[in-house]
Design a protein around this motif. Structure first.
Motif, PDB file in Angstrom:
ATOM      1  N   HIS A  87       0.827  -1.210   0.000  1.00 40.26           N
ATOM      2  CA  HIS A  87       0.000   0.000   0.000  1.00 40.26           C
ATOM      3  C   HIS A  87       0.861   1.260   0.000  1.00 40.26           C
ATOM      4  N   HIS A  89       0.666   5.750   1.108  1.00 35.15           N
ATOM      5  CA  HIS A  89       0.104   6.603   2.156  1.00 35.15           C
ATOM      6  C   HIS A  89      -0.340   7.958   1.614  1.00 35.15           C
ATOM      7  N   HIS A 146       4.908   0.253   0.617  1.00 33.05           N
ATOM      8  CA  HIS A 146       5.507  -0.847   1.373  1.00 33.05           C
ATOM      9  C   HIS A 146       4.445  -1.843   1.813  1.00 33.05           C
ATOM     10  N   TYR A 163       0.803  10.171  11.160  1.00 38.28           N
ATOM     11  CA  TYR A 163       0.677  10.513   9.738  1.00 38.28           C
ATOM     12  C   TYR A 163       0.331  11.998   9.577  1.00 38.28           C
TER      13      TYR A 163
HETATM   14 FE    FE Z   1       2.096   1.738   5.745  1.00 38.04          FE
END
Ligand code: FE
Length: 203
Positions: A87, A89, A146, A163
């Motif tokens: 995936h 981000h 990753h 995040y």
């Molecule tokens: Fe991740």
């Protein structure tokens, strides 16, 4: 005993940081990594409800979201053998391992992706082991794709992630390694409630 002051103080310090540097990723990675390292060096503050593994899949418990959605803090709880899909981000992220260990496998896109956004050719570019206390960084600038797994075969691992957005609401992508297909997804969160870090009466 849970030391909820640790999470509260981390959030206060992180809020000061984003007030000062905004979304300046390089600054966030330097100062924020220091703050996250400090937070995960003490495994005495995460409430039990936010540290529970599930046999079904890895858990993503929201611990805090900035009111302006400039950052969010999430605990990832992995039972043995659990792994994420490949995936991305789309925003900066920091992964701090607080309990156990994780394996991070990194990928990059080849140029085929530029021609057809629906498919993506992924190239494995390496993997690294994240022991307790380590902090890993991701972002579109430094490498954003990753797959993360629990590196332990017989116990739960927990990492605390920060995040640069309300990550559970961000539209991002999962990748199928074999077909090269890129699919949009919004992760959401496992929990309906977040920890109460504001009751100072015990302190
Ligand atoms: Fe991740």
């Amino acid at each position: 005993m849970e030391n909820s002051a640790r999470l509260r103080e981390f959030i206060q310090s992180f809020t000061h940081l984003v007030e000062q540097v905004g979304n300046d990723e390089e600054h966030i990675f330097v100062e924020g990594k220091y703050l996250l390292s400090e937070l995960i060096s003490h495994d005495d503050w995460l409430p039990e409800e936010f540290a529970k593994a599930s046999a079904e899949r890895y858990q993503q418990y929201l611990l805090y979201c900035d009111p302006l959605e400039r950052f969010s803090v999430v605990s990832f709880v992995w039972a043995p053998g659990q792994t994420t899909p490949v995936h991305d981000h789309t925003v900066w992220g920091m992964v701090g391992v607080m309990r156990g260990a994780e394996l991070c496998e990194e990928y990059e896109l080849s140029e085929v992706f530029e021609l057809d956004p629906a498919t993506a050719r992924l190239r494995a570019i390496g993997s690294h082991h994240l022991p307790t206390g380590s902090v890993d960084l991701v972002s579109p600038r430094i490498g954003d794709i990753h797959k993360v797994s629990n590196a332990l075969k017989d116990s739960v691992s927990i990492s605390i992630h920060v995040y640069g957005a309300n990550i559970g609401a961000v539209e991002r992508h999962v990748y199928d390694l074999h077909s090269g297909h890129k699919k949009p997804f919004i992760s959401g969160y496992t929990c309906k409630v977040i920890p109460n870090i504001w009751d100072r009466s015990v302190e």
